[in-house]
Design an enzyme around this catalytic site. Structure first.
Site, PDB file in Angstrom:
ATOM      1  N   ARG A  37       0.825  -1.214   0.000  1.00 19.67           N
ATOM      2  CA  ARG A  37       0.000   0.000   0.000  1.00 19.67           C
ATOM      3  C   ARG A  37       0.857   1.261   0.000  1.00 19.67           C
ATOM      4  NH1 ARG A  37      -5.395  -0.690   0.883  1.00 19.67           N
ATOM      5  NH2 ARG A  37      -6.065  -2.788   1.493  1.00 19.67           N
ATOM      6  N   SER A  68      -4.062  13.962 -19.121  1.00 17.40           N
ATOM      7  CA  SER A  68      -5.202  13.059 -19.315  1.00 17.40           C
ATOM      8  C   SER A  68      -5.283  12.606 -20.766  1.00 17.40           C
ATOM      9  CB  SER A  68      -6.506  13.770 -18.942  1.00 17.40           C
ATOM     10  OG  SER A  68      -6.817  14.761 -19.916  1.00 17.40           O
ATOM     11  N   CYS A  69      -6.124  11.598 -21.008  1.00 16.33           N
ATOM     12  CA  CYS A  69      -6.304  11.119 -22.384  1.00 16.33           C
ATOM     13  C   CYS A  69      -6.865  12.231 -23.268  1.00 16.33           C
ATOM     14  CB  CYS A  69      -7.223   9.898 -22.400  1.00 16.33           C
ATOM     15  SG  CYS A  69      -8.830  10.130 -21.616  1.00 16.33           S
TER      16      CYS A  69
END
EC number: 1.2.1.12
Length: 294
Positions: A63, A134-135
């Site tokens: 984690r 971002s895309c």
């Protein structure tokens, strides 16, 4: 998707994966994909590790990135794709663990530098932690750069008609921060916000403050479209715009910006390697200063 793409590159080797999923389930998810089809290769699990095409890949389930011991497997670059560690402070735990570089696969939540291929890769100065944006920004920025470099953009609005994402609901459900986003993804066209257009101003400072936009989430599994409507400084016919984009797609932006005059639809771009493809037949011009580009 990152893993599958890497398998097609001779200069990239995946040596380790960290995920809270167990290795058997990771192997299953790699083998079978409802959108992209079955994996073209061999996948098995042995002693808790993935064996893909005969190569052993270390699997961990930490984690805290600081505990990942990347140096033990010679990691050069970490693709930080959890969507959790999106600041320099949190992503730097990968560096502490022995990695040399970290690429955030989405926009950062601080001032971590953002780089988009075809837009500002030439500004990279060796930073050890970067964001790949971002895309939508990767789709918009190369086209916006070509248009601005050739004709100048006074101002513009962007709309992205965006495929369903994993954060959406299969049926109506609670979504306290975004009420519309809680509606059933397969039943609705859902207006949504996006920072993609404003992010272009970070990778192309000359466009800062000139672009903004919004999104519509639609019930398709993959491939999104950007509708960019701009006012131009330098008058240009639509044919001149097409010629400029085609020249860039065949020249300095080859492999990043594509160009097509075919009668395509969204599924034709499933698995497309270019981050942006200009659809020459889909755009329109009101006049020589006001155009819509797709």
């Amino acid at each position: 998707i990152v893993f599958r793409a890497a398998q097609k590159r001779s200069d990239i080797e995946i040596v380790a994966i960290n995920d809270l999923l167990d290795a058997d389930y990771m192997a299953y998810m790699l083998k079978y994909d409802s959108t992209h089809g079955r994996f073209d290769g061999t996948v098995e699990v042995k002693d808790g590790h993935l064996i893909v095409n005969g190569k052993k890949i270390r699997v961990t389930a930490e984690r805290d990135p600081a505990n990942l011991k990347w140096d033990e497997v010679g990691v050069d670059v970490v693709a930080e794709a959890t969507g959790i560690f999106l600041t320099d402070e949190t992503a730097r735990k990968h560096i502490t663990a022995g990695a040399k570089k970290v690429v955030l696969t989405g926009p950062s939540k601080d001032n971590t530098p953002m780089f988009v291929k075809g837009a500002n890769f030439d500004k990279y100065a060796g930073q050890d932690i970067v964001s790949n944006a971002s895309c939508t920004t990767n789709c918009l920025a190369p086209l916006a750069k070509v248009i601005n470099d050739n004709f100048g953009i006074i101002e513009g609005l962007m709309t992205t008609v965006h495929a369903t994402t994993a954060t959406q609901k299969t049926v109506d459900g609670p979504s306290h921060k975004d009420w519309r986003g809680g509606r059933g993804a397969s039943q609705n066209i859902i207006p949504s916000s996006t920072g993609a257009a404003k992010a272009v101003g970070k990778v192309l400072p000359e466009l800062n403050g000139k672009l903004t936009g919004m999104a519509f989430r639609v019930p398709t599994p993959n491939v999104s479209v950007v509708d960019l409507t701009v006012r131009l400084e330098k008058p240009a016919t639509y044919e001149q715009i097409k010629a400029a984009v085609k020249a860039a797609a065949e020249g300095e932006m080859k492999g990043v910006l594509g160009y097509t005059e075919d009668d395509v639809v969204s599924t034709d771009f499933n698995g497309e390697v270019c981050t942006s493809v200009f659809d020459a037949k889909a755009g329109i011009a009101l006049n020589d200063n006001f155009v819509k580009l797709v």
